[in-house]
Design a protein around this motif. Structure first.
Motif, PDB file in Angstrom:
ATOM      1  N   ASP A   1      -4.533  -5.629  -0.490  1.00 53.07           N
ATOM      2  CA  ASP A   1      -3.389  -4.466  -0.084  1.00 53.07           C
ATOM      3  C   ASP A   1      -2.887  -4.891   1.266  1.00 53.07           C
ATOM      4  O   ASP A   1      -3.701  -4.953   2.390  1.00 53.07           O
ATOM      5  CB  ASP A   1      -4.009  -3.120   0.043  1.00 53.07           C
ATOM      6  CG  ASP A   1      -4.470  -2.542  -1.516  1.00 53.07           C
ATOM      7  OD1 ASP A   1      -3.405  -3.011  -2.531  1.00 53.07           O
ATOM      8  OD2 ASP A   1      -5.291  -2.008  -1.796  1.00 53.07           O
TER       9      ASP A   1
ATOM     10  N   ALA B   1       1.620  -6.078   9.688  1.00 50.37           N
ATOM     11  CA  ALA B   1       1.137  -5.426   8.549  1.00 50.37           C
ATOM     12  C   ALA B   1      -0.534  -5.569   8.846  1.00 50.37           C
ATOM     13  O   ALA B   1      -1.156  -6.665   9.374  1.00 50.37           O
ATOM     14  CB  ALA B   1       1.544  -6.118   7.305  1.00 50.37           C
TER      15      ALA B   1
ATOM     16  N   ALA C   1       5.215   1.231  -3.941  1.00 50.88           N
ATOM     17  CA  ALA C   1       4.022   1.188  -3.641  1.00 50.88           C
ATOM     18  C   ALA C   1       3.302   0.350  -4.789  1.00 50.88           C
ATOM     19  O   ALA C   1       3.347   0.580  -6.106  1.00 50.88           O
ATOM     20  CB  ALA C   1       2.975   2.615  -3.482  1.00 50.88           C
TER      21      ALA C   1
ATOM     22  N   VAL D   1      -0.455  -2.893   4.402  1.00 44.81           N
ATOM     23  CA  VAL D   1       0.127  -1.739   4.776  1.00 44.81           C
ATOM     24  C   VAL D   1       0.797  -2.139   6.096  1.00 44.81           C
ATOM     25  O   VAL D   1       0.284  -2.594   7.239  1.00 44.81           O
ATOM     26  CB  VAL D   1      -1.093  -0.754   5.318  1.00 44.81           C
ATOM     27  CG1 VAL D   1      -0.477   0.384   5.649  1.00 44.81           C
ATOM     28  CG2 VAL D   1      -1.687  -0.354   3.933  1.00 44.81           C
TER      29      VAL D   1
ATOM     30  N   GLY E   1       0.884  -1.096  -0.152  1.00 43.79           N
ATOM     31  CA  GLY E   1      -0.004   0.012  -0.020  1.00 43.79           C
ATOM     32  C   GLY E   1       0.953   1.299  -0.059  1.00 43.79           C
ATOM     33  O   GLY E   1       0.235   2.536  -0.206  1.00 43.79           O
ATOM     34  N   HIS E   2       2.179   1.170   0.045  1.00 44.53           N
ATOM     35  CA  HIS E   2       3.024   2.492   0.082  1.00 44.53           C
ATOM     36  C   HIS E   2       4.581   1.769  -0.065  1.00 44.53           C
ATOM     37  O   HIS E   2       4.675   0.655   0.012  1.00 44.53           O
ATOM     38  CB  HIS E   2       2.898   2.919   1.648  1.00 44.53           C
ATOM     39  CG  HIS E   2       3.220   2.166   2.880  1.00 44.53           C
ATOM     40  ND1 HIS E   2       4.343   1.466   3.026  1.00 44.53           N
ATOM     41  CD2 HIS E   2       2.299   1.314   3.553  1.00 44.53           C
ATOM     42  CE1 HIS E   2       4.453   0.564   4.028  1.00 44.53           C
ATOM     43  NE2 HIS E   2       3.026   0.485   4.424  1.00 44.53           N
TER      44      HIS E   2
END
Ligand SMILES: Nc1nc2c(c(=O)[nH]1)N[C@H]1C(S)=C(S)[C@@H](COP(=O)(O)OP(=O)(O)OC[C@H]3O[C@@H](n4cnc5c(N)ncnc54)[C@H](O)[C@@H]3O)O[C@H]1N2
Ligand code: MOO
Length: 394
Positions: A351, A345, A384, A353, A330-331
């Motif tokens: 996704d 995470a 990402a 993160v 996600g990043h």
């Protein structure tokens, strides 16, 4: 001293454990354990051609009717009936088809008046509609549970239906837990000053319980050579002895020296992973010893990657390691260091993160996480959207 790669350490640890003798148990006792042999179906499922719907058994060739209803078929009884042209049998879901029938007219599409039956809807579109053929799910002699498969709820259903009312599963390892550290107090006590409630033993118990391991908690042991040696001696009948804390290099980190003094054969110490670097493993008599780091997150992660796979392997699991999934970052992530990283995470709708606090002692971010992102040693920076390996923690 060079650090051992995770995969090599996992393989070496699993090789230290022996597969425990199998036992035949009830489905309830077998839940969560691993099949010690392939299980074959003792019957056909379904045992005969069965109706999947409530309605009328007919000959497809007789459509569009009308029919004369000559009897009834209910579940659990083989109908002593045979259809001639123009005849139908009232039938219920799960009941056997009479001879000659090859399709089901559902009752919503039929009108019945006494023993005469007419089509009032579309009717079956092909021969075999709404019929579950004998043996279409599984056949007598077919393997329904592979050796090493985990007996989960679905396999309990198939075990029961296939006539395997009891299952042969691998033995349950006895696991002794030893928590080391002068700062620790039992978690039900008030921790005063810089004492801390010992969280590793109840956490590890919760992680291990679903595996069927038999857990003996040997309590908290002070950082004292003789006391720790006595604790190991008391745990000697366990298949696996797990310590937490005292695994690192400080003056009070006694697990390794005590094990050596007791004649343990140490296999490895220090893994190229973060968290979890000070992990150690070896054998003490007939027991496999696993020294987990004391930091709660390090203990959790090393238990997930080493202790649970060891338990599964000794219990006969075909695939003892946690499965790797894929997630979309996600990043961006910066380049990794020399140790493989296991990042707490949150993984949602594909996704992942990372949690903000990756300190090995930060349990709040552990409690918020539902996954670990796995990054290889020396992983390059990742943008990402990149696909990463993920271990599910749920
Ligand atoms: N000079 C170095 N220091 C440290 C190194 C190193 O390589 N060189 N490694 C660090 C790493 S990485 C870890 S991980 C820790 C692990 O050390 P130990 O396994 O010896 O663990 P302790 O020092 O006993 O405890 C660490 C930490 O965890 C708390 N703890 C311990 N047991 C429990 C428990 N049952 N429940 C809750 N919390 C527990 C303990 O109070 C400490 O705060 O070593 C680094 N040091
Ligand atoms: O390896 Mo330690 O487990 O990072 O904190």
């Amino acid at each position: 001293m060079s650090l051992l790669p995770v995969a090599e350490a996992q393989a070496r640890l699993v090789a230290l454990g022996r597969v425990l003798p199998a036992e035949t148990v009830s489905l309830e006792q077998g839940t969560g354990r691993w099949a010690a042999r392939a299980h074959q179906a003792q019957r056909n499922q379904p045992a005969a051609d069965l109706s999947a719907m409530d309605g009328y058994a007919i000959r497809f060739a007789d459509l569009p009717g009308p029919w004369r209803v000559i009897g009834e078929s209910t579940p659990g009884t083989l109908p002593d009936l045979s259809l001639s042209p123009g005849e139908a049998v009232r039938i219920f879901t799960g009941a056997a088809l009479p001879d000659g029938a090859d399709a089901i007219l559902i009752q919503e599409e039929a009108t019945r008046d006494g023993d005469s039956l007419t089509l009032s809807g579309e009717g079956p579109r092909q021969s075999g509609q709404h019929v579950r053929r004998a043996g279409s799910d599984f056949m007598l002699g077919e393997t329904v549970i592979a050796q090493g498969a985990q007996i989960n709820a679905a396999r309990i259903a198939i075990a029961a239906l296939s006539g395997n009312g009891r299952v042969m599963v691998g033995g349950r390892p006895r696991v002794a837990l030893i928590s080391t550290g002068d700062e620790l107090v039992h978690h039900e006590q008030d921790a005063q000053g810089v004492n801390i409630p010992a969280s590793n033993a109840p956490m590890l118990r919760a992680l291990m319980t679903p595996s069927g391991a038999i857990i003996e908690d040997h309590g908290i042991v002070r950082d004292d050579f003789e006391t720790l040696a006595a604790a190991f001696r008391a745990a000697k009948d366990a298949d696996i002895i797990v310590t937490t804390g005292g695994a690192s290099v400080g003056d009070h980190d006694l697990v390794r020296p005590v094990l050596q003094s007791l004649g343990a054969a140490m296999d490895f110490w220090k893994i190229a992973m973060k968290p979890g670097k000070p992990l150690m493993a070896g054998t003490l008599g007939d027991s496999v010893v696993l020294g987990l780091p004391g930091n709660p997150v390090s203990a959790y992660v090393t238990a997930t990657l080493f202790l649970l796979p060891l338990i599964r392997a000794m219990s006969g699991a075909a695939e003892p390691l946690p499965p790797l999934h894929h997630g979309r970052l996600g990043h961006p992530l910066p380049a990794g260091g020399p140790r493989a990283e296991y990042l707490r995470a949150i993984w949602r709708a594909g996704d992942v993160v990372t949690a903000t606090d990756q300190d090995s002692a930060a349990v709040l971010s552990l409690a918020a996480a539902n996954a670990l992102i796995v990054r290889a040693a020396h992983a390059p920076a990742a943008p990402a959207g990149e696909t990463v390996d993920v271990i599910s923690l749920t």
